[in-house]
Design a protein around this motif. Structure first.
Motif, mmCIF file in Angstrom:
data_model
loop_
_atom_site.group_PDB
_atom_site.id
_atom_site.type_symbol
_atom_site.label_atom_id
_atom_site.label_comp_id
_atom_site.label_asym_id
_atom_site.label_seq_id
_atom_site.Cartn_x
_atom_site.Cartn_y
_atom_site.Cartn_z
ATOM 1 N N LYS A 136 0.825 -1.214 0.000
ATOM 2 C CA LYS A 136 0.000 0.000 0.000
ATOM 3 C C LYS A 136 0.860 1.264 0.000
ATOM 4 C CE LYS A 136 -3.772 -2.387 2.202
ATOM 5 N NZ LYS A 136 -4.579 -2.573 3.382
ATOM 6 N N ASN A 137 2.138 1.119 -0.352
ATOM 7 C CA ASN A 137 3.088 2.241 -0.477
ATOM 8 C C ASN A 137 3.357 2.981 0.827
ATOM 9 O OD1 ASN A 137 3.582 1.836 -3.264
ATOM 10 N ND2 ASN A 137 1.597 2.770 -3.682
ATOM 11 N N ILE A 138 3.302 2.272 1.938
ATOM 12 C CA ILE A 138 3.707 2.840 3.223
ATOM 13 C C ILE A 138 5.152 2.417 3.443
ATOM 14 C CG2 ILE A 138 3.295 2.928 5.716
ATOM 15 C CD1 ILE A 138 0.974 4.081 4.065
ATOM 16 N N ARG A 139 6.033 3.416 3.525
ATOM 17 C CA ARG A 139 7.458 3.132 3.691
ATOM 18 C C ARG A 139 7.802 2.892 5.155
ATOM 19 N NH1 ARG A 139 9.415 8.552 1.111
ATOM 20 N NH2 ARG A 139 7.467 9.139 2.074
ATOM 21 N N THR A 140 8.857 2.104 5.354
ATOM 22 C CA THR A 140 9.408 1.898 6.690
ATOM 23 C C THR A 140 10.758 2.598 6.754
ATOM 24 O OG1 THR A 140 10.397 -0.208 6.014
ATOM 25 C CG2 THR A 140 8.214 -0.305 7.030
ATOM 26 N N LEU A 141 11.195 2.952 7.960
ATOM 27 C CA LEU A 141 12.457 3.662 8.109
ATOM 28 C C LEU A 141 13.661 2.728 8.119
ATOM 29 C CD1 LEU A 141 11.546 6.477 10.645
ATOM 30 C CD2 LEU A 141 11.515 6.521 8.148
ATOM 31 N N SER A 142 13.424 1.425 8.200
ATOM 32 C CA SER A 142 14.504 0.439 8.085
ATOM 33 C C SER A 142 13.994 -0.702 7.220
ATOM 34 C CB SER A 142 14.933 -0.069 9.465
ATOM 35 O OG SER A 142 13.848 -0.704 10.114
ATOM 36 N N ALA A 143 14.919 -1.468 6.687
ATOM 37 C CA ALA A 143 14.526 -2.572 5.807
ATOM 38 C C ALA A 143 13.873 -3.711 6.587
ATOM 39 C CB ALA A 143 15.739 -3.089 5.043
ATOM 40 N N MET A 144 14.373 -3.950 7.793
ATOM 41 C CA MET A 144 13.903 -5.077 8.597
ATOM 42 C C MET A 144 13.575 -4.615 10.013
ATOM 43 S SD MET A 144 14.134 -7.642 6.507
ATOM 44 C CE MET A 144 13.861 -8.977 7.639
ATOM 45 N N PRO A 145 12.713 -5.345 10.719
ATOM 46 C CA PRO A 145 12.446 -5.014 12.121
ATOM 47 C C PRO A 145 13.714 -5.195 12.963
ATOM 48 C CG PRO A 145 10.826 -6.599 11.301
ATOM 49 C CD PRO A 145 11.885 -6.466 10.250
ATOM 50 N N GLN A 146 13.781 -4.434 14.045
ATOM 51 C CA GLN A 146 14.849 -4.565 15.032
ATOM 52 C C GLN A 146 14.212 -4.921 16.363
ATOM 53 O OE1 GLN A 146 16.415 -0.528 14.677
ATOM 54 N NE2 GLN A 146 18.263 -1.373 13.746
ATOM 55 N N ILE A 147 15.014 -5.390 17.292
ATOM 56 C CA ILE A 147 14.500 -5.683 18.616
ATOM 57 C C ILE A 147 14.405 -4.368 19.390
ATOM 58 C CG2 ILE A 147 14.892 -6.937 20.782
ATOM 59 C CD1 ILE A 147 14.096 -8.668 18.340
ATOM 60 N N ILE A 155 9.338 -1.876 14.132
ATOM 61 C CA ILE A 155 9.715 -1.152 12.922
ATOM 62 C C ILE A 155 8.957 0.173 12.921
ATOM 63 C CG2 ILE A 155 7.942 -2.057 11.348
ATOM 64 C CD1 ILE A 155 10.476 -2.362 9.359
ATOM 65 N N PHE A 156 9.585 1.201 12.362
ATOM 66 C CA PHE A 156 8.958 2.522 12.287
ATOM 67 C C PHE A 156 8.459 2.772 10.873
ATOM 68 C CE2 PHE A 156 11.509 2.873 16.057
ATOM 69 C CZ PHE A 156 10.765 3.701 16.896
ATOM 70 N N LEU A 157 7.268 3.365 10.780
ATOM 71 C CA LEU A 157 6.682 3.736 9.497
ATOM 72 C C LEU A 157 7.019 5.189 9.216
ATOM 73 C CD1 LEU A 157 3.144 2.114 9.920
ATOM 74 C CD2 LEU A 157 5.279 1.059 9.108
ATOM 75 N N HIS A 158 7.232 5.500 7.955
ATOM 76 C CA HIS A 158 7.623 6.855 7.578
ATOM 77 C C HIS A 158 6.502 7.839 7.906
ATOM 78 C CE1 HIS A 158 9.300 10.206 5.450
ATOM 79 N NE2 HIS A 158 10.360 9.483 5.101
ATOM 80 N N PRO A 159 6.810 8.922 8.641
ATOM 81 C CA PRO A 159 5.750 9.866 9.014
ATOM 82 C C PRO A 159 5.079 10.543 7.824
ATOM 83 C CG PRO A 159 7.909 10.663 9.743
ATOM 84 C CD PRO A 159 8.105 9.279 9.199
ATOM 85 N N LYS A 160 5.772 10.694 6.714
ATOM 86 C CA LYS A 160 5.152 11.317 5.541
ATOM 87 C C LYS A 160 4.051 10.443 4.952
ATOM 88 C CE LYS A 160 8.910 14.362 4.234
ATOM 89 N NZ LYS A 160 9.894 14.721 3.223
ATOM 90 N N ASP A 161 4.089 9.149 5.259
ATOM 91 C CA ASP A 161 3.066 8.228 4.778
ATOM 92 C C ASP A 161 1.965 7.994 5.817
ATOM 93 O OD1 ASP A 161 4.676 8.003 2.539
ATOM 94 O OD2 ASP A 161 5.578 6.113 3.181
ATOM 95 N N CYS A 162 2.122 8.598 6.999
ATOM 96 C CA CYS A 162 1.189 8.373 8.116
ATOM 97 C C CYS A 162 0.672 9.695 8.678
ATOM 98 C CB CYS A 162 1.875 7.555 9.201
ATOM 99 S SG CYS A 162 2.421 5.925 8.657
ATOM 100 N N ASP A 163 0.333 10.617 7.793
ATOM 101 C CA ASP A 163 -0.249 11.907 8.180
ATOM 102 C C ASP A 163 0.627 12.682 9.155
ATOM 103 O OD1 ASP A 163 -2.553 11.567 6.574
ATOM 104 O OD2 ASP A 163 -3.396 10.244 8.091
#
Length: 172
Positions: A136-147, A155-163
């Motif tokens: 759905k074209n929501i970007r993440t700030l890293s390629a993979m989840p971290q602990i 994992i963090f979602l890009h704020p520009k894609d999340c209002d």
């Protein structure tokens, strides 16, 4: 048929409900025929606040407001110190920079007094959530989840894609 009384600005008016009341049935409704998501959004885990002085902020919540707070925990992989404030139904996460390359350092340079940094929402399956969001074209700030701080994948979602909101997903 059921009737409902609406009171608007002190005026009463009868409105007739168009469908008769029905008891619950075991038949399949239209809604249940729609395929559900492959992942489920869960509860609010925490709200993170960047603070310029973590000891002062910890004291505010513990000593002034009477909350239960955790010990200060360094998270070198994320470049932060964290303290969690227990609120019963959720937590506040106090964030302070750990080192000069901390993402919180940049945030505090722009917001000298600190402030709301991100929200964290639980998901049942973080990898399914990431895959569905990327479609759905929501970007993440890293390629993979971290602990994360709770020892679970995040994992963090890009704020520009999340209002404009930085959203952290944490596997429940």
């Amino acid at each position: 048929m059921a009737s409902i009384v609406l009171k608007v600005a002190g005026l009463s008016r009868w409105v007739r409900h168009t469908q008769p009341s029905r008891a619950l049935t075991t038949s399949t409704s239209r809604r249940s025929r729609v395929p559900g998501s492959l992942w489920k959004l869960g509860k609010l885990n925490h709200i993170a606040i960047a603070v310029p002085d973590i000891e002062k902020a910890t004291s505010l919540y513990r000593d002034v407001l009477g909350a239960t707070v955790s010990d200060k925990l360094p998270l070198p992989d994320h470049g932060v110190y964290t303290v969690f404030v227990e609120l019963g139904n959720t937590k506040l996460e106090l964030l302070h920079p750990l080192g000069d390359k901390s993402p919180i350092s940049g945030f505090l340079q722009k917001n000298k007094s600190g402030g709301l940094h991100h929200i964290c929402i639980e998901v049942e399956d973080i990898n399914a959530a990431i895959a569905a969001l990327r479609v759905k074209n929501i970007r993440t700030l890293s390629a993979m989840p971290q602990i994360g701080a709770h020892g679970k994948p995040v994992i963090f979602l890009h704020p520009k894609d999340c209002d404009g909101v930085l959203v952290e997903l944490e596997e429940a």
